[in-house]
Write an enzyme that holds these catalytic residues in place. Structure first.
Site, mmCIF file in Angstrom:
data_model
loop_
_atom_site.group_PDB
_atom_site.id
_atom_site.type_symbol
_atom_site.label_atom_id
_atom_site.label_comp_id
_atom_site.label_asym_id
_atom_site.label_seq_id
_atom_site.Cartn_x
_atom_site.Cartn_y
_atom_site.Cartn_z
ATOM 1 C CD GLU A 1 -8.302 -3.018 2.899
ATOM 2 O OE1 GLU A 1 -7.718 -2.519 1.908
ATOM 3 O OE2 GLU A 1 -9.038 -4.005 2.824
ATOM 4 N N GLY B 1 -2.192 -6.677 3.556
ATOM 5 C CA GLY B 1 -2.102 -6.659 5.006
ATOM 6 C C GLY B 1 -1.632 -7.981 5.587
ATOM 7 C CB CYS C 1 -6.246 -6.166 4.071
ATOM 8 S SG CYS C 1 -4.990 -5.110 3.310
ATOM 9 C CG HIS D 1 0.381 -2.700 5.156
ATOM 10 N ND1 HIS D 1 -0.918 -3.145 5.171
ATOM 11 C CD2 HIS D 1 0.766 -2.726 3.853
ATOM 12 C CE1 HIS D 1 -1.292 -3.447 3.935
ATOM 13 N NE2 HIS D 1 -0.285 -3.195 3.120
ATOM 14 C CB CYS E 1 -5.817 -4.377 -3.885
ATOM 15 S SG CYS E 1 -7.109 -5.265 -2.985
#
Length: 277
Positions: A204, A216, A213, A157, A82
């Site tokens: 997510e 992301g 994110c 992703h 993360c």
């Protein structure tokens, strides 16, 4: 009844419950995580960051003395990495006297991440190598199917470019190719604002739409570089702005990506958690 030392923080409004578990004694269950992250009956958060010595993580093969970010999504599922969370994690370590900085190594399931606390208060993370798949994939939202780019930032992703992110309905999960993403996927929808500047919204896995994110934004910068060129990207998210620098390999790949953004820890205390029946 268990009493845990917790905190809460956020990075561009991607918020987390932080659980200090130095010696791996807490071992929160998926039910515990869901309770703590619930915005009505718990503390509320997009995920939980468990602060634990890396030596307590069986699958960790690196230095056992570093701090390990054991990240759980709000639904209790385990995630590899993360980006916003690791910045908040490092901020917490410094403020609690668990690390000195400015350079802080953090263990994650996506490998060791090196975090730098900058003088201006921002936090920079070396996100390592980013893999962009040459074969496009597809995602669907509201009955509309879009071409997307598959990107691996230590977690999966799918990046889709659209004309305008504002009207998208992300109250329902986008559909995706389960064969390409057997463990689920974070889906980013991206609008180009100007050269080197994009805006994104994200759904997510295990959470739903979030305000930001971190991984992301790295995936988006990598996909934008593939589509338009350029190694420096400003990525606007609903919760703020992150800056991504991409370092290229001689063959045009991505050797590493550097993510810079804010991180705040703003609540601290103890919480009592009921024993599961």
């Amino acid at each position: 009844m268990r009493t845990w030392n917790v905190a809460k923080g956020h990075g561009t409004e991607n918020d987390f419950v932080i659980l200090l578990d130095r010696h791996g004694m807490a071992s929160p269950s998926p039910t515990d995580v869901r309770l703590l992250c619930d915005r009505r009956t718990g503390l509320g958060g997009d995920g939980l960051l468990r602060v634990v010595s890396a030596g307590q993580i069986p699958e960790w093969a690196g230095d056992p003395k570093v701090w390990f970010m054991d990240y759980r999504n709000a639904d209790g599922s385990v995630s590899e990495m993360c980006g916003n969370g690791v910045r908040v994690f490092a901020r917490y370590l410094v403020e609690e006297g668990l690390a000195n900085g400015p350079d802080i190594p953090v263990g994650t399931r996506a490998g060791l991440k090196r975090v730098t606390m900058q003088r201006d208060g921002q936090v920079r993370v070396d996100m390592g190598q980013v893999l962009v798949d040459d074969e496009p994939t597809q995602v669907s939202l509201g009955g509309v199917t879009m071409t997307a780019t598959k990107v691996d930032v230590g977690n999966p992703h799918a990046v889709a470019f659209v004309e305008d992110v504002a009207p998208l309905d992300l109250t329902r999960a986008p559909e995706f190719d389960a064969e390409r993403y057997p463990d689920g996927v974070n889906v980013e929808f991206v609008e180009v604002v100007a050269p080197g500047h994009v805006r994104m919204r994200v759904f997510e896995r295990g959470v739903g739409e979030t305000r930001s994110c971190g991984t992301g934004t790295v995936a988006v910068a990598a996909a934008a570089r593939r589509a338009f060129g350029g190694d420096d990207w400003r990525v606007d998210v609903p919760g703020g702005t992150l800056h991504i620098e991409v370092e290229s390999t001689p063959d045009g790949g991505i050797e590493r990506a550097l993510m810079t953004g804010p991180a705040v820890v703003h609540i601290r205390g103890d919480v009592q958690v009921l024993d599961e029946q």
